[in-house]
Design an enzyme around this catalytic site. Structure first.
Site, PDB file in Angstrom:
ATOM      1  N   TYR A  69     -32.415 -62.264  -3.377  1.00  0.00           N
ATOM      2  CA  TYR A  69     -32.911 -61.931  -4.718  1.00  0.00           C
ATOM      3  C   TYR A  69     -34.208 -61.133  -4.613  1.00  0.00           C
ATOM      4  CZ  TYR A  69     -33.946 -62.325  -9.676  1.00  0.00           C
ATOM      5  OH  TYR A  69     -34.216 -62.037 -10.989  1.00  0.00           O
TER       6      TYR A  69
ATOM      7  N   SER B 142     -28.381 -59.176 -10.782  1.00  0.00           N
ATOM      8  CA  SER B 142     -29.556 -58.849 -11.583  1.00  0.00           C
ATOM      9  C   SER B 142     -30.565 -58.121 -10.693  1.00  0.00           C
ATOM     10  CB  SER B 142     -30.139 -60.121 -12.204  1.00  0.00           C
ATOM     11  OG  SER B 142     -31.068 -59.815 -13.202  1.00  0.00           O
TER      12      SER B 142
ATOM     13  N   ASP C  86     -24.576 -57.951 -22.395  1.00  0.00           N
ATOM     14  CA  ASP C  86     -25.809 -58.275 -21.676  1.00  0.00           C
ATOM     15  C   ASP C  86     -27.013 -57.782 -22.471  1.00  0.00           C
ATOM     16  OD1 ASP C  86     -27.845 -58.694 -19.787  1.00  0.00           O
ATOM     17  OD2 ASP C  86     -26.533 -58.183 -18.113  1.00  0.00           O
TER      18      ASP C  86
ATOM     19  N   HIS D 295     -25.209 -61.445 -19.413  1.00  0.00           N
ATOM     20  CA  HIS D 295     -25.813 -61.437 -18.083  1.00  0.00           C
ATOM     21  C   HIS D 295     -25.209 -62.517 -17.183  1.00  0.00           C
ATOM     22  CE1 HIS D 295     -28.896 -59.648 -15.622  1.00  0.00           C
ATOM     23  NE2 HIS D 295     -29.429 -60.803 -15.325  1.00  0.00           N
TER      24      HIS D 295
END
Length: 714
Positions: free
Chosen positions: A481, A561, A644, A682
């Site tokens: 991430y 993301s 989203d 999302h």
């Protein structure tokens, strides 16, 4: 690019099947501070583009293109051999129960739980910790498609009422309602506007809440007070998000009341790693109508938020303490000279969370990317560590009026379980644990350290089946991430087990930009340092290959993301390093991202191409702008949600079109696939059936490319 032909892979479609959809090139030229760039697929932004405005015809064209891509993707993924076998294995794993930490009011224990094949979690209440569960709110009865989700819930202080929010199809625009605990009946309250942050008045006749004034304006945050039975349009406005200047790009306000509604603390985010913190004499405002702001932290680097006990605000902060500390502020004597340090910063651990349980501070530390829990008296005297089952991740639920707490614990080989403990008598006992149809004891977990490009040591968890022969060619998924101070700590994922049982390896890297090693670790992956995140991930991939876990043909990467930005960036920087790439709900056009939806919130994290000094480093890594025609790119699956509200689907659309045009890989063997989910946003709030489909898609795609066969263990 394909270095070997995997016998178990067959992405080819039968004769006469769908061909990859064509994408028209309609170039638009831009000038960025004297640098000319051409965007070949600007039209795929649709009317979301700020220079376009409403254009139904263009949006219809974009939708038709997206649906054609979806049809092509479904044909490719659904035709993969063994999909039915994997789906039959994944479905019961996805049906494992999920239970949330209880919130206790008096003797009432409120919690959410999803059982079996339920699409969404249900809200329950128990009279006593071991009482019989009673269903309070089942959103599955509100929507036959399972697309309505329970976003949050907040019981009143006496537990007689519960405020809650719901949204549909993943848009996260929750509407507030109120129900009565004794019989589950809904009151007349209905407050729209992405509502949350409810803080009840002590008598239960109203609450503080946060909402958007305008759903089309994500920067229109308000803090208001609602009295039950009154129309929300009459609710007094206590604070509104700034409309001018650089603060218009921040996440806006958050507010809470103390249990007696004497004091209100109000924070205002000024970046992704900083916020101002003020307090108000809320009781005086109720008496006189005068709401007078008193400053605690303004314009300082770091975060600060806390919990009020009596007249004392206990603040968890990284201001002047990158690893975090706890300070106590007497709100009647708030001068900084009177502040007390209650829990000091530690050099060897990061302060993760602070909860208050009847005269005790329950402090969660993060050390080497896993949690430890320590108890303190309110004056800061340590009462020692709390017993945990092992090395994992912890969440705490505590209330000021009781010494009993609940905590969740999970690790890679331990399902998320809920425990009860008493902060004065100790002795954790298991409250709830889901039954899992896998044997976690068969899984081995290790933590390793490796050097990044600049020599920085980075940690990584590696998970695989015990006794697995590491022959240098194991199908491996590397996940990361690296942003927004979010930590990647150990967590149980039941759906990972078919991958591990079949001989695969799973790795999670603790990249800079995350919060695993304090706010300095986060800042080392922000703004002009963002390339550090990509370097850390690339170094993790190189480590896994050098240490004999896998090779470049069998290494896949996955992120969503900000993690989708990560996998998109490293894929275009080092395409030869990976066999397959999954890019979920991503940011990819980093020169224009700030123009869409709520993305100006993230300018403090990434910067903006509108600023000359920031354009250069953003241009250097923006995935969409670094695709090179004629490159042998690995097989790629991009996903997006049409609803989203965080990251616009245009990023995945434009990237897919550009990759499909640029790659010289054989699309039959190494396709570039796009899936735009028109029932999702999302990712939050997806019903079970859609989550099963998504997980099967991801593992089938990666397994087919990396040579892992789910029909039998290796």
């Amino acid at each position: 690019m394909r270095r070997l032909v995997l016998a178990c892979v067959c992405f080819c479609l039968p004769l006469g099947a769908l061909a990859q959809p064509a994408t028209p090139v309609e170039p638009v030229k831009d000038d960025y501070h004297g640098v000319a760039l051409t965007d070949p697929y600007r039209w795929l932004e649709g009317s979301a583009a700020p220079e376009v405005g409403d254009d139904d015809a263009l949006d219809a064209r974009v939708r038709d293109w997206s649906l054609a891509q979806n049809e092509y993707t479904r044909a490719r993924l659904d035709a993969l051999p063994g999909r039915d076998v994997l789906e039959a294995r994944i479905t019961p794993l996805m049906e494992i129960g999920e239970i949330g930490l209880p919130r206790v009011r008096g003797n009432l224990h409120f919690y959410s739980e999803r059982k079996g094949d339920e699409a969404q979690p249900v809200l329950y209440v128990r009279d006593g910790a071991d009482g019989t569960p009673r269903e309070l709110l089942n959103v599955n009865t509100l929507d036959t498609e399972g697309l309505t989700a329970l976003a949050w819930y907040a019981p009143s202080q006496d537990g007689k009422l519960v405020a809650f929010g719901t949204y549909r199809s993943g848009d996260e625009n929750s509407t507030l309602y109120v129900l009565r605990t004794r019989d589950g009946r809904w009151l007349s309250e209905e407050i729209p506007g992405k509502v949350g942050g409810v803080s009840w008045l002590p008598d239960g006749d109203g609450f503080l809440y946060r909402r958007l004034r305008d759903l089309d304006d994500p920067y229109s945050g308000q803090v208001k007070l609602h009295r039950l039975g009154e129309h929300h349009r009459q609710d007094p406005l206590l604070f509104e998000q700034y409309r001018e200047g650089p603060l218009a790009t921040t996440w806006g306000p958050f507010a809470t009341l103390d249990k007696n509604a004497r004091w209100m603390q109000l924070g205002y985010y000024t970046s992704t790693s900083s916020n101002d913190l003020w307090f108000y004499d809320f009781g005086e405002w109720q008496r006189t109508g005068e709401l007078k702001r008193q400053d605690l932290f303004v314009g300082e680097e770091g975060t600060a938020f806390g919990e009020i006990v009596g007249d004392t605000l206990y603040i968890q902060t990284t201001i002047d303490a990158p690893n975090g500390r706890v300070i106590a502020v007497d709100l009647k004597k708030p001068a900084r000279d009177n502040w007390r340090t209650v829990v000091a910063e530690r050099a060897d651990a990061v302060l993760d969370s602070v909860s208050i349980a009847k005269g005790r501070l329950v402090v969660t530390w993060q050390k080497n990317a896993h949690n430890q829990v320590e108890l303190f008296e309110m004056d800061g005297k340590s009462r020692g560590a709390m017993e945990l089952p092992g090395i994992g991740s912890v969440g705490i639920a505590a209330e000021q009026d009781r010494s009993e707490i609940f905590y969740s614990y999970t690790s890679f080989n331990e399902p998320r379980s809920i425990y009860r403990a008493d902060t004065r008598r100790g002795g954790p006992t298991l409250w709830e644990r889901p039954d899992v149809p896998v044997d976690p004891s068969l899984i081995e977990v290790k933590q390793v350290w490796y050097p990044s490009k600049d020599g920085t040591q980075v940690s990584m968890f590696i998970v695989h089946r015990k006794g697995l022969e590491l022959d240098g060619a194991r199908p491996t998924i590397l996940y990361g991430y690296g942003g927004f101070n979010i930590s990647m700590t150990p967590a149980f994922t039941a759906t990972l087990y078919p991958w591990l049982e079949a001989g695969g390896v799973y790795a999670v890297a603790n990249l800079r930009g995350g919060g695993e090693y304090g706010s300095e670790w986060h800042r080392a992956g922000m703004l002009e340092h963002k390339q550090n995140v990509f370097d850390d991930f690339i170094a993790a991939a190189e480590y896994l290959q050098a240490e004999g876990y896998t090779d470049r043909d069998r290494l896949g990467i996955y992120g969503g993301s900000n993690g989708g930005l990560l996998t998109g960036a490293v894929m275009v920087q080092r395409p030869e390093l990976f066999g397959a790439v999954v890019i979920g709900v991503p940011l990819l056009d980093m020169l224009r991202y700030q123009h869409f939806l709520m993305a100006r919130y993230w300018v403090p994290e990434y910067g903006s191409s509108e600023v000359p000094e920031q354009f250069g480093y953003i241009r250097a890594y923006s995935p969409y702008h670094n695709i090179e025609p004629g490159t042998d790119y690995p097989a790629t699956l991009l996903t997006a949600g049409a609803n989203d509200m965080r990251v616009h689907a245009l990023h995945a659309r434009k990237m897919a079109a550009a990759l499909q045009a640029a790659t010289v890989s054989d699309p039959e063997e190494e396709p570039v696939l796009l899936w735009v989910d028109y029932d999702a946003g999302h990712g939050q709030g997806k019903p079970l059936r859609l989550r099963v489909r998504d997980v099967v898609d991801r593992y089938m795609f990666l397994g087919s490319q990396l040579g892992l066969n789910f029909t039998h263990a290796h």
